[in-house]
Design an enzyme around this catalytic site. Structure first.
Site, mmCIF file in Angstrom:
data_model
loop_
_atom_site.group_PDB
_atom_site.id
_atom_site.type_symbol
_atom_site.label_atom_id
_atom_site.label_comp_id
_atom_site.label_asym_id
_atom_site.label_seq_id
_atom_site.Cartn_x
_atom_site.Cartn_y
_atom_site.Cartn_z
ATOM 1 C CE LYS A 13 -30.280 -35.342 -29.974
ATOM 2 N NZ LYS A 13 -31.307 -35.158 -31.012
ATOM 3 N NE ARG A 88 -29.358 -29.002 -29.546
ATOM 4 C CZ ARG A 88 -30.275 -29.709 -28.929
ATOM 5 N NH1 ARG A 88 -29.941 -30.588 -28.022
ATOM 6 N NH2 ARG A 88 -31.540 -29.558 -29.235
ATOM 7 N NE ARG A 127 -40.476 -35.991 -29.241
ATOM 8 C CZ ARG A 127 -39.276 -35.427 -29.330
ATOM 9 N NH1 ARG A 127 -38.202 -36.135 -29.016
ATOM 10 N NH2 ARG A 127 -39.138 -34.193 -29.733
ATOM 11 N NE ARG A 158 -39.536 -32.178 -26.803
ATOM 12 C CZ ARG A 158 -38.278 -32.515 -27.084
ATOM 13 N NH1 ARG A 158 -37.784 -33.655 -26.643
ATOM 14 N NH2 ARG A 158 -37.504 -31.731 -27.801
ATOM 15 N NE ARG A 169 -36.976 -29.455 -31.750
ATOM 16 C CZ ARG A 169 -37.694 -30.559 -31.571
ATOM 17 N NH1 ARG A 169 -38.999 -30.548 -31.803
ATOM 18 N NH2 ARG A 169 -37.120 -31.656 -31.141
HETATM 19 P P1 AP5 Z 1 -36.343 -39.335 -29.619
HETATM 20 O O1 AP5 Z 1 -35.543 -40.468 -29.088
HETATM 21 O O2 AP5 Z 1 -37.194 -38.580 -28.690
HETATM 22 O O3 AP5 Z 1 -35.402 -38.360 -30.487
HETATM 23 P P2 AP5 Z 1 -34.315 -37.286 -30.030
HETATM 24 O O4 AP5 Z 1 -33.189 -37.366 -31.006
HETATM 25 O O5 AP5 Z 1 -33.995 -37.442 -28.584
HETATM 26 O O6 AP5 Z 1 -35.142 -35.973 -30.322
HETATM 27 P P3 AP5 Z 1 -35.311 -34.610 -29.513
HETATM 28 O O7 AP5 Z 1 -36.435 -33.895 -30.195
HETATM 29 O O8 AP5 Z 1 -35.438 -34.860 -28.056
HETATM 30 O O9 AP5 Z 1 -33.973 -33.916 -29.824
HETATM 31 P P4 AP5 Z 1 -33.692 -32.458 -29.719
HETATM 32 O O10 AP5 Z 1 -32.222 -32.492 -29.871
HETATM 33 O O11 AP5 Z 1 -34.409 -31.559 -30.633
HETATM 34 O O12 AP5 Z 1 -34.301 -32.056 -28.293
HETATM 35 P P5 AP5 Z 1 -33.670 -31.698 -26.887
HETATM 36 O O13 AP5 Z 1 -34.612 -32.186 -25.863
HETATM 37 O O14 AP5 Z 1 -32.236 -32.060 -26.804
HETATM 38 O O15 AP5 Z 1 -37.232 -39.927 -30.817
HETATM 39 C C1 AP5 Z 1 -38.166 -39.119 -31.510
HETATM 40 C C2 AP5 Z 1 -39.438 -39.937 -31.805
HETATM 41 O O16 AP5 Z 1 -39.083 -40.977 -32.720
HETATM 42 C C3 AP5 Z 1 -40.050 -40.634 -30.578
HETATM 43 O O17 AP5 Z 1 -41.450 -40.638 -30.704
HETATM 44 C C4 AP5 Z 1 -39.500 -42.058 -30.649
HETATM 45 O O18 AP5 Z 1 -40.395 -43.000 -30.043
HETATM 46 C C5 AP5 Z 1 -39.414 -42.244 -32.148
HETATM 47 N N1 AP5 Z 1 -38.318 -43.140 -32.537
HETATM 48 C C6 AP5 Z 1 -37.075 -43.225 -31.989
HETATM 49 N N2 AP5 Z 1 -36.342 -44.133 -32.635
HETATM 50 C C7 AP5 Z 1 -37.134 -44.619 -33.621
HETATM 51 C C8 AP5 Z 1 -36.953 -45.569 -34.664
HETATM 52 N N3 AP5 Z 1 -35.781 -46.227 -34.817
HETATM 53 N N4 AP5 Z 1 -37.962 -45.804 -35.518
HETATM 54 C C9 AP5 Z 1 -39.132 -45.143 -35.408
HETATM 55 N N5 AP5 Z 1 -39.384 -44.241 -34.432
HETATM 56 C C10 AP5 Z 1 -38.393 -43.965 -33.560
HETATM 57 O O19 AP5 Z 1 -33.700 -30.080 -26.930
HETATM 58 C C11 AP5 Z 1 -34.909 -29.368 -26.901
HETATM 59 C C12 AP5 Z 1 -34.590 -27.888 -26.795
HETATM 60 O O20 AP5 Z 1 -33.883 -27.618 -25.566
HETATM 61 C C13 AP5 Z 1 -33.689 -27.314 -27.898
HETATM 62 O O21 AP5 Z 1 -34.436 -26.942 -29.041
HETATM 63 C C14 AP5 Z 1 -33.059 -26.118 -27.172
HETATM 64 O O22 AP5 Z 1 -33.956 -25.038 -27.104
HETATM 65 C C15 AP5 Z 1 -32.854 -26.631 -25.763
HETATM 66 N N6 AP5 Z 1 -31.548 -27.281 -25.557
HETATM 67 C C16 AP5 Z 1 -31.326 -28.570 -25.199
HETATM 68 N N7 AP5 Z 1 -30.020 -28.808 -25.072
HETATM 69 C C17 AP5 Z 1 -29.391 -27.636 -25.339
HETATM 70 C C18 AP5 Z 1 -28.033 -27.249 -25.394
HETATM 71 N N8 AP5 Z 1 -27.030 -28.113 -25.127
HETATM 72 N N9 AP5 Z 1 -27.736 -25.963 -25.735
HETATM 73 C C19 AP5 Z 1 -28.707 -25.062 -25.982
HETATM 74 N N10 AP5 Z 1 -30.035 -25.377 -25.957
HETATM 75 C C20 AP5 Z 1 -30.363 -26.660 -25.644
#
Ligand code: AP5
Length: 210
Positions: A13, A88, A127, A158, A169
């Protein structure tokens, strides 16, 4: 452009939101980045929510809704947005819908990036994030980089990318976030995009459905 990117942790994402945001010059709103910024700066909010983020639990809805309300009142969503990590769960989705109704704004599309669990674990384990400019890298695709190629910043893993927290997660995603696929499908907004292949291939698929 007003879109929500859905997908499991590690689905890509953030990677895709960055690319689309630059291409169309619309703000990329990542609740995860906002929360990590608060934690890094030990703000009052950061201190309250760090235990949730570091263990992979969802941060309580009231904090998240407040963050989104602030974005709206500061006018940052007026000319479009790409939501990454929000909403979420169903409660957040319903509240977001009410907020948009009040503003007379409609979502264009909700794009669900679908990736297998094995690939997710592989991507998250490899990552690295630039501590300075927040660029996202992969030790799979980009080699074992020592510093950020864009700004020279330190590359960090991270805290929630440990094996144990990734497992939690993914469980939280299944219980809380996956139901949004049906929610947005019923509203006629959902588009599924295959998240396998290179990041560039996935961007092409997204651009085709926008
Ligand atoms: P990346 O693009 O970083 O993936 P992502 O889907 O953004 O993954 P996240 O881990 O950031 O998602 P998340 O939803 O768990 O975390 P968030 O920060 O929202 O890609 C991942 C890796 O793959 C990278 O190394 C990239 O280079 C690689 N990659 C990408 N595309 C590729 C491809 N096509 N091929 C190969 N490699 C590839 O949330 C974190 C925490 O915050 C949550 O656990 C929660 O505690 C809190 N939080 C955030 N939002 C909320 C909310 N709305 N409500 C409540 N808690 C929340």
């Amino acid at each position: 452009m007003r879109i929500v990117l859905l997908g499991a942790p590690g689905a890509g994402k953030g990677t895709q939101a960055n690319k689309i945001s630059h291409k169309f010059n619309v703000p990329h709103i990542s609740t995860g980045d906002i929360l990590r910024h608060e934690i890094k700066n030990s703000t009052e909010l950061g201190n309250k929510i760090s235990k949730y983020v570091e263990s992979g639990e969802l941060v309580p809805d009231e904090f998240i809704i407040e963050i989104i309300k602030n974005k709206i009142s500061s006018g940052q969503l007026e000319n479009g947005f790409i939501m990454d990590g929000f909403p979420r769960n169903l409660k957040q989705a319903k509240m977001f819908s009410e907020m948009l109704d009040e503003l007379g704004i409609e979502l264009d599309k909700v794009i669900n990036i679908a990736v297998s669990e094995d690939e997710i674990i592989n991507r998250l384990s490899n990552r690295r994030i630039c501590s300075s400019c927040k660029s996202i890298y992969s030790f799979n695709n980009d080699g074992k980089l020592e510093k950020c190629p864009k700004c020279g910043g330190e590359l960090l893993k991270r805290k929630d990318d440990s094996a144990e927290v990734i497992k939690n997660r993914l469980e939280v995603y299944e219980a809380e976030t996956r139901p949004l696929i049906d929610y947005y499908s019923d509203k006629g907004l959902l588009v599924n995009v295959d998240g396998s292949g290179s990041a560039e291939e996935i961007t092409e698929r997204i651009l085709k459905v926008l």
